[in-house]
Design an enzyme around this catalytic site. Sequence first.
Site, mmCIF file in Angstrom:
data_model
loop_
_atom_site.group_PDB
_atom_site.id
_atom_site.type_symbol
_atom_site.label_atom_id
_atom_site.label_comp_id
_atom_site.label_asym_id
_atom_site.label_seq_id
_atom_site.Cartn_x
_atom_site.Cartn_y
_atom_site.Cartn_z
ATOM 1 N N LYS A 39 -21.735 -41.613 6.337
ATOM 2 C CA LYS A 39 -22.787 -42.485 6.856
ATOM 3 C C LYS A 39 -23.742 -41.770 7.799
ATOM 4 C CE LYS A 39 -19.761 -46.519 6.520
ATOM 5 N NZ LYS A 39 -19.179 -47.666 7.244
ATOM 6 N N ASP B 204 -23.485 -52.606 7.952
ATOM 7 C CA ASP B 204 -22.170 -52.745 8.589
ATOM 8 C C ASP B 204 -22.190 -53.696 9.780
ATOM 9 O OD1 ASP B 204 -20.578 -51.185 6.938
ATOM 10 O OD2 ASP B 204 -20.984 -49.337 8.034
ATOM 11 N N GLY C 77 -19.597 -43.660 12.292
ATOM 12 C CA GLY C 77 -20.711 -44.430 11.751
ATOM 13 C C GLY C 77 -20.505 -45.935 11.846
ATOM 14 N N ALA C 78 -19.298 -46.408 11.532
ATOM 15 C CA ALA C 78 -19.039 -47.848 11.607
ATOM 16 C C ALA C 78 -19.103 -48.336 13.052
ATOM 17 C CB ALA C 78 -17.679 -48.172 10.995
ATOM 18 N N ARG D 264 -10.469 -41.248 21.034
ATOM 19 C CA ARG D 264 -9.516 -40.192 21.407
ATOM 20 C C ARG D 264 -10.238 -39.049 22.094
ATOM 21 N NH1 ARG D 264 -6.257 -37.863 16.484
ATOM 22 N NH2 ARG D 264 -8.389 -37.320 15.926
ATOM 23 N N GLU E 173 -12.960 -38.507 24.410
ATOM 24 C CA GLU E 173 -13.722 -39.337 25.345
ATOM 25 C C GLU E 173 -15.211 -39.009 25.326
ATOM 26 O OE1 GLU E 173 -13.509 -40.795 30.023
ATOM 27 O OE2 GLU E 173 -12.311 -39.081 29.341
ATOM 28 N N GLU E 174 -15.540 -37.723 25.177
ATOM 29 C CA GLU E 174 -16.945 -37.306 25.193
ATOM 30 C C GLU E 174 -17.753 -37.989 24.092
ATOM 31 O OE1 GLU E 174 -14.361 -35.302 25.275
ATOM 32 O OE2 GLU E 174 -14.464 -34.508 27.331
ATOM 33 N N ARG E 175 -17.137 -38.178 22.920
ATOM 34 C CA ARG E 175 -17.840 -38.836 21.809
ATOM 35 C C ARG E 175 -18.125 -40.298 22.138
ATOM 36 N NH1 ARG E 175 -15.978 -38.377 15.887
ATOM 37 N NH2 ARG E 175 -18.119 -39.107 15.666
#
Length: 279
Positions: free
Chosen positions: A66, A103, A130-131, A151, A153-155
């Site tokens: 996605k 979505d 993406g979702a 999991r 954290e930065e993301r």
Amino acid sequence: MKQVFGVFGDPVGHSLSPAMHSAAFSALSMDCIYHAFRVRPEKLGKAILGAEAMGFGGLNLTVPLKEEALKLDFIKPDPLAKRIGAINTVVFEKSGIQGYNTDGLGARQALLDSAVEIGGSRIVVAGAGGAARAVTFQLAADGADITVINRTEERAIELAKEISAAALPGKVSGTGLSGLKELLRDADVLINTTTLGMHPNTDTTIATAEELYSDLTVFDIVYNPLETRLLKEAKAAGAKTISGVLMLVYQGAEAFRLWTGVEPPVELMKKTVLEALQA
């Protein structure tokens, strides 16, 4: 000759979109068929251009494609898909290849169907792919305050910053998985957008009954199996549960409208998915 539609993903063998959409085409006497195709991220561009060259009617994109689709310069994303940062529906038009994201609309309708008030709700979204982008963007636009957990954290923090930059009515923040039980204590809804619990790895879950509460609504967008371990844990805790089947059907119905301009048989699509999962 039947017009072909399809879903690209990796993995994709578990997808029930072929059964759902083929049933809809058949019910409407449309000479169309829908298949699943395994496509690796590095081959996505060639696969989409190949589908266009072969006269495909349209495509769905699933994990992990996605966000990759938005990087392809030959796809013209609509404003919503561009702001979300992910494409899950591709439409082949005379003016070019268009990209959309259905979505978030699917998740919103699934919550509304289950009598969940979105505006003012405190929602925890697990995942940062993406979702998660689509669901968080849509529900923040509808006025929910959202905490994205991941999991890495930065993301989660980065996704929250990107969505917050859109100045939506709801507030969005990001954090890691530590302290999940305390975080859920103050939440109204938990939404799992990760692949944890998806067939064949059905014993995995983002949370257990000990971390959940009876006044919580737990929504798992994974739909295969029909009742994921997370939903079983939620039931054990006395929480309200929402199956990923609803989001699958509603996002698929919106894609169907974009491809064909025809109103899809939503109840039949839902029935088809449930029968396939229970077979």
